[in-house]
Scaffold this motif. Structure first.
Motif, PDB file in Angstrom:
ATOM      1  N   GLU A   1       0.827  -1.197   0.000  1.00  0.00           N
ATOM      2  CA  GLU A   1       0.000   0.000   0.000  1.00  0.00           C
ATOM      3  C   GLU A   1       0.865   1.252   0.000  1.00  0.00           C
ATOM      4  OE1 GLU A   1      -2.334  -0.295   3.506  1.00  0.00           O
ATOM      5  OE2 GLU A   1      -3.642  -1.887   2.721  1.00  0.00           O
ATOM      6  N   ARG A   2       0.275   2.342  -0.426  1.00  0.00           N
ATOM      7  CA  ARG A   2       0.976   3.631  -0.372  1.00  0.00           C
ATOM      8  C   ARG A   2       1.300   3.942   1.081  1.00  0.00           C
ATOM      9  NH1 ARG A   2      -0.304   9.445  -0.738  1.00  0.00           N
ATOM     10  NH2 ARG A   2       1.339  10.422  -1.986  1.00  0.00           N
ATOM     11  N   THR A   3       2.579   4.223   1.347  1.00  0.00           N
ATOM     12  CA  THR A   3       3.065   4.321   2.723  1.00  0.00           C
ATOM     13  C   THR A   3       3.941   5.551   2.888  1.00  0.00           C
ATOM     14  OG1 THR A   3       3.061   1.902   2.896  1.00  0.00           O
ATOM     15  CG2 THR A   3       4.354   3.110   4.527  1.00  0.00           C
ATOM     16  N   HIS A   4       3.762   6.250   4.001  1.00  0.00           N
ATOM     17  CA  HIS A   4       4.613   7.398   4.334  1.00  0.00           C
ATOM     18  C   HIS A   4       5.973   6.885   4.767  1.00  0.00           C
ATOM     19  CE1 HIS A   4       5.236  11.191   7.066  1.00  0.00           C
ATOM     20  NE2 HIS A   4       5.995  11.214   5.986  1.00  0.00           N
ATOM     21  N   LEU A   5       7.016   7.292   4.058  1.00  0.00           N
ATOM     22  CA  LEU A   5       8.360   6.788   4.301  1.00  0.00           C
ATOM     23  C   LEU A   5       9.229   7.740   5.107  1.00  0.00           C
ATOM     24  CD1 LEU A   5       9.082   5.528   0.672  1.00  0.00           C
ATOM     25  CD2 LEU A   5       8.302   4.144   2.614  1.00  0.00           C
TER      26      LEU A   5
ATOM     27  N   GLU B   1       8.622  18.407   3.342  1.00  0.00           N
ATOM     28  CA  GLU B   1       8.247  17.634   2.157  1.00  0.00           C
ATOM     29  C   GLU B   1       8.213  16.157   2.515  1.00  0.00           C
ATOM     30  OE1 GLU B   1       9.894  16.731  -2.376  1.00  0.00           O
ATOM     31  OE2 GLU B   1      10.718  18.398  -1.199  1.00  0.00           O
ATOM     32  N   GLN B   2       7.053  15.535   2.361  1.00  0.00           N
ATOM     33  CA  GLN B   2       6.895  14.131   2.695  1.00  0.00           C
ATOM     34  C   GLN B   2       7.259  13.242   1.508  1.00  0.00           C
ATOM     35  OE1 GLN B   2       2.892  13.510   4.108  1.00  0.00           O
ATOM     36  NE2 GLN B   2       3.366  14.308   6.151  1.00  0.00           N
ATOM     37  N   SER B   3       7.822  12.078   1.826  1.00  0.00           N
ATOM     38  CA  SER B   3       8.126  11.062   0.819  1.00  0.00           C
ATOM     39  C   SER B   3       7.228   9.854   1.065  1.00  0.00           C
ATOM     40  CB  SER B   3       9.600  10.651   0.918  1.00  0.00           C
ATOM     41  OG  SER B   3       9.876   9.570   0.044  1.00  0.00           O
TER      42      SER B   3
ATOM     43  N   TYR C   1      16.797   2.017   6.498  1.00  0.00           N
ATOM     44  CA  TYR C   1      16.147   2.547   7.692  1.00  0.00           C
ATOM     45  C   TYR C   1      14.629   2.575   7.530  1.00  0.00           C
ATOM     46  CZ  TYR C   1      15.645   5.649  11.792  1.00  0.00           C
ATOM     47  OH  TYR C   1      15.320   6.199  13.008  1.00  0.00           O
ATOM     48  N   ASP C   2      14.143   3.050   6.384  1.00  0.00           N
ATOM     49  CA  ASP C   2      12.701   3.094   6.150  1.00  0.00           C
ATOM     50  C   ASP C   2      12.082   1.711   6.273  1.00  0.00           C
ATOM     51  OD1 ASP C   2      12.986   5.785   5.679  1.00  0.00           O
ATOM     52  OD2 ASP C   2      12.706   5.655   3.502  1.00  0.00           O
ATOM     53  N   LEU C   3      12.693   0.730   5.627  1.00  0.00           N
ATOM     54  CA  LEU C   3      12.144  -0.631   5.649  1.00  0.00           C
ATOM     55  C   LEU C   3      12.246  -1.245   7.044  1.00  0.00           C
ATOM     56  CD1 LEU C   3      13.612  -1.867   2.256  1.00  0.00           C
ATOM     57  CD2 LEU C   3      11.200  -1.352   2.737  1.00  0.00           C
ATOM     58  N   GLN C   4      13.303  -0.924   7.763  1.00  0.00           N
ATOM     59  CA  GLN C   4      13.458  -1.430   9.125  1.00  0.00           C
ATOM     60  C   GLN C   4      12.402  -0.830  10.052  1.00  0.00           C
ATOM     61  OE1 GLN C   4      16.777   0.013  11.583  1.00  0.00           O
ATOM     62  NE2 GLN C   4      17.356  -2.136  11.918  1.00  0.00           N
ATOM     63  N   GLN C   5      12.195   0.476   9.977  1.00  0.00           N
ATOM     64  CA  GLN C   5      11.237   1.128  10.859  1.00  0.00           C
ATOM     65  C   GLN C   5       9.803   0.688  10.580  1.00  0.00           C
ATOM     66  OE1 GLN C   5      11.986   3.058  13.546  1.00  0.00           O
ATOM     67  NE2 GLN C   5      14.077   2.425  13.050  1.00  0.00           N
ATOM     68  N   LEU C   6       9.519   0.342   9.350  1.00  0.00           N
ATOM     69  CA  LEU C   6       8.192  -0.170   8.991  1.00  0.00           C
ATOM     70  C   LEU C   6       8.011  -1.632   9.382  1.00  0.00           C
ATOM     71  CD1 LEU C   6       7.844   1.429   5.437  1.00  0.00           C
ATOM     72  CD2 LEU C   6       6.481   2.012   7.464  1.00  0.00           C
TER      73      LEU C   6
ATOM     74  N   ASN D   1      12.002  10.367  10.222  1.00  0.00           N
ATOM     75  CA  ASN D   1      11.201   9.180   9.944  1.00  0.00           C
ATOM     76  C   ASN D   1       9.880   9.250  10.707  1.00  0.00           C
ATOM     77  OD1 ASN D   1      10.454   6.179  10.840  1.00  0.00           O
ATOM     78  ND2 ASN D   1      11.476   6.105   8.852  1.00  0.00           N
ATOM     79  N   PRO D   2       8.744   8.924  10.071  1.00  0.00           N
ATOM     80  CA  PRO D   2       7.450   9.038  10.749  1.00  0.00           C
ATOM     81  C   PRO D   2       7.239   8.021  11.863  1.00  0.00           C
ATOM     82  CG  PRO D   2       7.177   8.040   8.587  1.00  0.00           C
ATOM     83  CD  PRO D   2       8.597   8.507   8.662  1.00  0.00           C
ATOM     84  N   VAL D   3       8.009   6.941  11.879  1.00  0.00           N
ATOM     85  CA  VAL D   3       7.873   5.933  12.928  1.00  0.00           C
ATOM     86  C   VAL D   3       8.762   6.271  14.119  1.00  0.00           C
ATOM     87  CG1 VAL D   3       8.120   3.481  13.506  1.00  0.00           C
ATOM     88  CG2 VAL D   3       7.282   4.154  11.241  1.00  0.00           C
TER      89      VAL D   3
END
Length: 301
Positions: A170-174, A186-188, A222-227, A264-266
């Protein structure tokens, strides 16, 4: 070939100071650094024989206050374009052409596990979308996937989002970039569609890192780890989370200056200075075999 004549440091330092003052993401650090550079110039610390040595000395001073590894004076052996960012793009174009667009290896291992190596960079997305899309589409049928970032030195945040889009459902805030001054953000996000089948967000995923993995490669890990999407295997990464631009300050010298910071949002923070800590620590040389073992064990379960 490198420059042979003695370089005049004053115009280089003057322009670097100007760029720091106007662009560096941390204005208070910029003020301290400009004072340091001017003092060192006055003391004769930069009276050296060539541009390469000047680049080394100035980089040491630029990184001396807060260890920002994106803050550099880079030496280029060949004269570079005076246009902003052109020196960096010219330097990496050859790497793009000789690395199959940044995906030099797609390999099927035992048990239906596939390795996709992304190296030496995550190139600008307008260059890399086609070759990376092809590699990730080919890997989409794998039972488990290993993304190898051990020799990846950084690149484009948009390309990070493109790769993540193939690895999520799904579309995910990274990530969110906070630009200098703190008012503009600016969000990615991952993309809702990709050009072909995606590996998706449920099959086993491993990311290999080393102490050389840097910048955008670190963001991907980092993004994939935090998710909670990937298991990071290998070594702690270098620790550079600030996006930067390059300005030519001499025919052979480019000042790279961070103008934003990632949040990071997480986690609410980033990997600046700390690096990405692996979930399964091991040497970079052992990381592929270790990830393959983990994938096979997960699939057996």
């Amino acid at each position: 070939m490198t420059t042979a004549t003695k370089i005049l440091p004053t115009p280089v330092i003057d322009e670097t100071v100007r760029l720091l003052t106007e662009h560096y993401v941390f204005p208070e650090i910029a003020e301290q650094l400009t004072g340091l550079l001017r003092a060192r110039l006055t003391d004769g610390a930069y009276d050296v024989d060539d541009a390469e040595e000047l680049a080394r000395l100035v980089t040491e001073d630029l990184q001396s206050l807060n260890g920002d590894r994106h803050l550099r004076l880079k030496h280029h052996a060949e004269p570079v374009s005076p246009k902003e960012g052109e020196a960096t793009l010219a330097a990496i174009r050859g790497d793009f052409d000789t690395s199959l667009g940044g995906a030099p290896r797609v390999q099927l291992l035992d048990g239906g596990v596939v390795v996709v190596e992304l190296a030496p960079m995550l190139f600008p997305l307008d260059w890399a979308a086609e070759p990376l899309g092809a590699a990730l589409t080919l890997a989409s049928r794998a039972r488990a996937l290993i993304i190898d970032l051990r020799t990846n030195r950084g690149g484009d945040p948009d390309t990070v989002a493109f790769v993540c889009s193939h690895l999520l459902d799904e579309r995910t805030h990274l990530n969110t970039m906070h630009w200098r001054g703190g008012e503009r953000r600016e969000q990615s996000w991952s993309q809702p569609h990709v050009p072909g089948p995606r590996f998706g967000g449920s099959k086993p995923l491993y990311v290999l890192t080393s102490e050389s993995s840097f910048s955008a490669a670190e963001e991907l890990a980092y993004d994939l780890q935090q998710l909670g999407r990937a298991v990071i295997v290998g070594e702690r990464t270098r620790g550079g989370a600030h996006p930067c631009r390059g300005w030519t300050v001499h025919p052979h010298l480019e000042a790279t200056i961070p103008f934003g910071r990632a949040v990071n949002p997480v986690s609410g923070t980033n990997w600046e200075g700390t690096g990405v800590r692996p979930d399964v620590p091991c040497t970079a040389a052992e990381a592929l075999d270790r990830a393959h073992e983990l994938a096979l064990a997960r699939l057996a379960d």
